[in-house]
Design a protein around this motif. Structure first.
Motif, PDB file in Angstrom:
ATOM      1  N   THR A   5       3.380 -12.989 -15.765  1.00  0.00           N
ATOM      2  CA  THR A   5       2.615 -13.892 -16.622  1.00  0.00           C
ATOM      3  C   THR A   5       1.998 -13.127 -17.777  1.00  0.00           C
ATOM      4  OG1 THR A   5       2.118 -15.274 -14.710  1.00  0.00           O
ATOM      5  CG2 THR A   5       0.755 -15.601 -16.659  1.00  0.00           C
ATOM      6  N   GLY A   8       4.730 -12.186 -20.274  1.00  0.00           N
ATOM      7  CA  GLY A   8       5.234 -13.343 -20.997  1.00  0.00           C
ATOM      8  C   GLY A   8       4.296 -13.840 -22.077  1.00  0.00           C
ATOM      9  N   ASN A   9       3.011 -13.665 -21.890  1.00  0.00           N
ATOM     10  CA  ASN A   9       2.018 -14.172 -22.835  1.00  0.00           C
ATOM     11  C   ASN A   9       1.287 -13.051 -23.556  1.00  0.00           C
ATOM     12  OD1 ASN A   9       2.489 -16.882 -22.030  1.00  0.00           O
ATOM     13  ND2 ASN A   9       1.228 -16.535 -20.232  1.00  0.00           N
ATOM     14  N   TRP A  10       1.890 -11.887 -23.614  1.00  0.00           N
ATOM     15  CA  TRP A  10       1.180 -10.712 -24.073  1.00  0.00           C
ATOM     16  C   TRP A  10       0.676 -10.820 -25.515  1.00  0.00           C
ATOM     17  CZ3 TRP A  10      -1.855  -7.611 -22.123  1.00  0.00           C
ATOM     18  CH2 TRP A  10      -2.247  -6.445 -22.771  1.00  0.00           C
ATOM     19  N   GLU A  12      -0.176 -13.392 -27.318  1.00  0.00           N
ATOM     20  CA  GLU A  12      -1.321 -14.297 -27.383  1.00  0.00           C
ATOM     21  C   GLU A  12      -2.549 -13.631 -26.771  1.00  0.00           C
ATOM     22  OE1 GLU A  12      -2.735 -18.577 -25.549  1.00  0.00           O
ATOM     23  OE2 GLU A  12      -0.609 -18.102 -25.569  1.00  0.00           O
ATOM     24  N   MET A  13      -2.390 -12.980 -25.652  1.00  0.00           N
ATOM     25  CA  MET A  13      -3.506 -12.314 -24.984  1.00  0.00           C
ATOM     26  C   MET A  13      -4.052 -11.157 -25.814  1.00  0.00           C
ATOM     27  SD  MET A  13      -2.517 -12.261 -21.030  1.00  0.00           S
ATOM     28  CE  MET A  13      -2.374 -13.750 -20.100  1.00  0.00           C
TER      29      MET A  13
END
Length: 61
Positions: A5, A8-10, A12-13
């Motif tokens: 997770t 996959g969202n790195w 944005e994070m």
């Protein structure tokens, strides 16, 4: 939150972390295969929190 997770969202994070912790740089947040521990260590040093605390914050983002 698990590693898949996070990966996959790195992007944005990264943006949210940089907003919350202005002292983090792109270099601190560069994700590279095999270098995860180094990256976590940099983040921990800059924000003064444990890896588990940071992961919990990721989950809350």
């Amino acid at each position: 939150m698990n590693e898949q997770t996070i990966k996959g969202n790195w992007n944005e994070m990264k943006g949210k972390l940089k907003q919350k912790y202005g002292e983090l740089t792109d270099d601190d947040l560069t994700y590279a295969e095999g270098k995860e521990d180094e990256m976590w260590g940099k983040i921990q040093q800059k924000v003064g929190k444990t890896k588990d605390e940071i992961r919990k914050e990721f989950a809350d983002l």
